[in-house]
Write a protein that holds these residues in place. Structure first.
Motif, PDB file in Angstrom:
ATOM      1  N   ASN A 112       0.845  -1.194   0.000  1.00 25.75           N
ATOM      2  CA  ASN A 112       0.000   0.000   0.000  1.00 25.75           C
ATOM      3  C   ASN A 112       0.880   1.243   0.000  1.00 25.75           C
ATOM      4  N   TRP A 113       0.283   2.405  -0.101  1.00 20.65           N
ATOM      5  CA  TRP A 113       1.038   3.658  -0.226  1.00 20.65           C
ATOM      6  C   TRP A 113       1.950   3.905   0.973  1.00 20.65           C
ATOM      7  N   TYR A 114       1.478   3.573   2.188  1.00 19.59           N
ATOM      8  CA  TYR A 114       2.297   3.784   3.384  1.00 19.59           C
ATOM      9  C   TYR A 114       3.497   2.842   3.367  1.00 19.59           C
ATOM     10  N   ALA A 115       3.256   1.567   3.087  1.00 18.62           N
ATOM     11  CA  ALA A 115       4.334   0.577   3.062  1.00 18.62           C
ATOM     12  C   ALA A 115       5.391   0.958   2.029  1.00 18.62           C
ATOM     13  N   LYS A 116       4.953   1.359   0.858  1.00 21.99           N
ATOM     14  CA  LYS A 116       5.903   1.751  -0.188  1.00 21.99           C
ATOM     15  C   LYS A 116       6.719   2.977   0.229  1.00 21.99           C
ATOM     16  N   GLY A 117       6.070   3.952   0.845  1.00 25.61           N
ATOM     17  CA  GLY A 117       6.764   5.165   1.271  1.00 25.61           C
ATOM     18  C   GLY A 117       7.800   4.890   2.347  1.00 25.61           C
ATOM     19  N   VAL A 118       7.438   4.081   3.328  1.00 27.27           N
ATOM     20  CA  VAL A 118       8.373   3.754   4.409  1.00 27.27           C
ATOM     21  C   VAL A 118       9.549   2.964   3.861  1.00 27.27           C
ATOM     22  N   ARG A 119       9.269   1.998   2.993  1.00 28.65           N
ATOM     23  CA  ARG A 119      10.357   1.218   2.385  1.00 28.65           C
ATOM     24  C   ARG A 119      11.284   2.110   1.555  1.00 28.65           C
ATOM     25  N   ARG A 120      10.706   3.007   0.774  1.00 27.75           N
ATOM     26  CA  ARG A 120      11.490   3.913  -0.067  1.00 27.75           C
ATOM     27  C   ARG A 120      12.386   4.810   0.799  1.00 27.75           C
ATOM     28  N   ALA A 121      11.821   5.343   1.866  1.00 26.13           N
ATOM     29  CA  ALA A 121      12.594   6.224   2.751  1.00 26.13           C
ATOM     30  C   ALA A 121      13.746   5.461   3.403  1.00 26.13           C
ATOM     31  N   HIS A 122      13.489   4.251   3.844  1.00 24.84           N
ATOM     32  CA  HIS A 122      14.541   3.484   4.504  1.00 24.84           C
ATOM     33  C   HIS A 122      15.621   3.062   3.499  1.00 24.84           C
ATOM     34  N   LYS A 123      15.197   2.765   2.288  1.00 30.45           N
ATOM     35  CA  LYS A 123      16.167   2.426   1.245  1.00 30.45           C
ATOM     36  C   LYS A 123      17.087   3.611   0.980  1.00 30.45           C
ATOM     37  N   LYS A 131      28.956   7.184   8.024  1.00 26.38           N
ATOM     38  CA  LYS A 131      28.418   7.847   9.213  1.00 26.38           C
ATOM     39  C   LYS A 131      27.699   9.150   8.858  1.00 26.38           C
ATOM     40  N   GLY A 132      28.217   9.884   7.894  1.00 28.43           N
ATOM     41  CA  GLY A 132      27.644  11.172   7.526  1.00 28.43           C
ATOM     42  C   GLY A 132      26.807  11.090   6.265  1.00 28.43           C
ATOM     43  N   ASP A 133      26.300  12.224   5.856  1.00 24.40           N
ATOM     44  CA  ASP A 133      25.528  12.364   4.620  1.00 24.40           C
ATOM     45  C   ASP A 133      24.272  11.496   4.568  1.00 24.40           C
ATOM     46  N   GLY A 134      23.726  11.146   5.685  1.00 23.63           N
ATOM     47  CA  GLY A 134      22.516  10.331   5.706  1.00 23.63           C
ATOM     48  C   GLY A 134      21.270  11.169   5.507  1.00 23.63           C
ATOM     49  N   GLU A 135      20.175  10.494   5.286  1.00 24.49           N
ATOM     50  CA  GLU A 135      18.880  11.155   5.183  1.00 24.49           C
ATOM     51  C   GLU A 135      17.821  10.220   5.746  1.00 24.49           C
ATOM     52  N   CYS A 136      16.703  10.783   6.068  1.00 30.62           N
ATOM     53  CA  CYS A 136      15.534  10.051   6.544  1.00 30.62           C
ATOM     54  C   CYS A 136      15.858   9.153   7.736  1.00 30.62           C
ATOM     55  N   PHE A 137      15.971   9.743   8.901  1.00 31.31           N
ATOM     56  CA  PHE A 137      16.341   9.017  10.110  1.00 31.31           C
ATOM     57  C   PHE A 137      15.132   8.540  10.907  1.00 31.31           C
ATOM     58  N   GLY A 138      13.920   8.939  10.536  1.00 29.59           N
ATOM     59  CA  GLY A 138      12.725   8.498  11.235  1.00 29.59           C
ATOM     60  C   GLY A 138      12.317   7.096  10.814  1.00 29.59           C
ATOM     61  N   MET A 139      11.250   6.606  11.403  1.00 36.66           N
ATOM     62  CA  MET A 139      10.821   5.261  11.063  1.00 36.66           C
ATOM     63  C   MET A 139       9.356   5.213  10.654  1.00 36.66           C
ATOM     64  N   LEU A 140       8.464   5.620  11.507  1.00 37.70           N
ATOM     65  CA  LEU A 140       7.035   5.500  11.219  1.00 37.70           C
ATOM     66  C   LEU A 140       6.483   6.711  10.486  1.00 37.70           C
ATOM     67  N   PHE A 141       7.066   7.872  10.732  1.00 36.78           N
ATOM     68  CA  PHE A 141       6.640   9.107  10.075  1.00 36.78           C
ATOM     69  C   PHE A 141       7.808   9.606   9.230  1.00 36.78           C
ATOM     70  N   VAL A 142       7.720   9.387   7.941  1.00 31.48           N
ATOM     71  CA  VAL A 142       8.810   9.779   7.040  1.00 31.48           C
ATOM     72  C   VAL A 142       8.336  10.950   6.185  1.00 31.48           C
ATOM     73  N   PRO A 143       9.274  11.714   5.622  1.00 35.14           N
ATOM     74  CA  PRO A 143       8.881  12.863   4.802  1.00 35.14           C
ATOM     75  C   PRO A 143       7.925  12.480   3.661  1.00 35.14           C
ATOM     76  N   PHE A 144       7.026  13.373   3.361  1.00 34.55           N
ATOM     77  CA  PHE A 144       5.979  13.137   2.369  1.00 34.55           C
ATOM     78  C   PHE A 144       6.545  12.789   0.998  1.00 34.55           C
ATOM     79  N   LYS A 145       7.723  13.304   0.669  1.00 36.87           N
ATOM     80  CA  LYS A 145       8.293  13.070  -0.658  1.00 36.87           C
ATOM     81  C   LYS A 145       8.479  11.586  -0.967  1.00 36.87           C
ATOM     82  N   TYR A 146       8.607  10.752   0.052  1.00 35.59           N
ATOM     83  CA  TYR A 146       8.795   9.321  -0.172  1.00 35.59           C
ATOM     84  C   TYR A 146       7.479   8.597  -0.504  1.00 35.59           C
TER      85      TYR A 146
END
Length: 149
Positions: A112-123, A131-146
């Motif tokens: 579903n849209w939530y599952a795809k967004g969370v997977r995309r953000a974690h990927k 260690k540096g240059d990371g993005e998307c450090f949250g888990m359940l609430f990820v930025p809308f762009k994902y």
């Protein structure tokens, strides 16, 4: 104690834990405790257990301590606080360890849209191996762009 206050503390704690997960992940795991977290980004080990799992154990100890304070010290807020941390830990385990990283072969077909967004953000987070240059450090609430295609 008033049930509404108890429920608000539980929900507030659960939501606050998402902030704590983000903060801990960004500033502690990718900061001074990178040596503990890096085996999660670099799968150069044969063990099912990762040193990174120590963070999960830390929050479990905090939750258990709050239960003990509620039971034996009369700290009434210990129960909803401890349950909020525990509930977040369960949600985190389901989403991060089972759904995303497939440490157990379950929930593979969630599409579903939530599952795809969370997977995309974690990927995108794991795209950065250092260690540096990371993005998307949250888990359940990820930025809308994902959640966009």
């Amino acid at each position: 104690m008033d049930i509404i206050l108890w429920i608000l503390i539980f929900i507030g704690t659960f939501l606050f834990m998402e902030f704590m997960a983000w903060f801990t992940h960004k500033y502690i795991m990718h900061g001074f405790l990178w040596s503990v977290h890096k085996d999660h980004h670099h799968k150069k080990h044969d063990s099912w257990f990762e040193r990174n799992d120590l963070f999960f154990i830390f929050y479990a100890i905090v939750s258990i301590t709050l239960f003990i304070l509620w039971q034996y010290a009369g700290f009434w807020a210990g129960l909803p606080l401890g349950l909020g941390i525990f509930a977040y830990g369960c949600a985190y385990f389901m989403v991060h360890d089972i759904f995303i990283h497939q440490r157990f072969k379950l929930l593979r077909s969630a599409d579903n849209w939530y599952a795809k967004g969370v997977r995309r953000a974690h990927k995108m987070h794991h795209k950065h191996l250092g260690k540096g240059d990371g993005e998307c450090f949250g888990m359940l609430f990820v930025p809308f762009k994902y959640f966009k295609k």
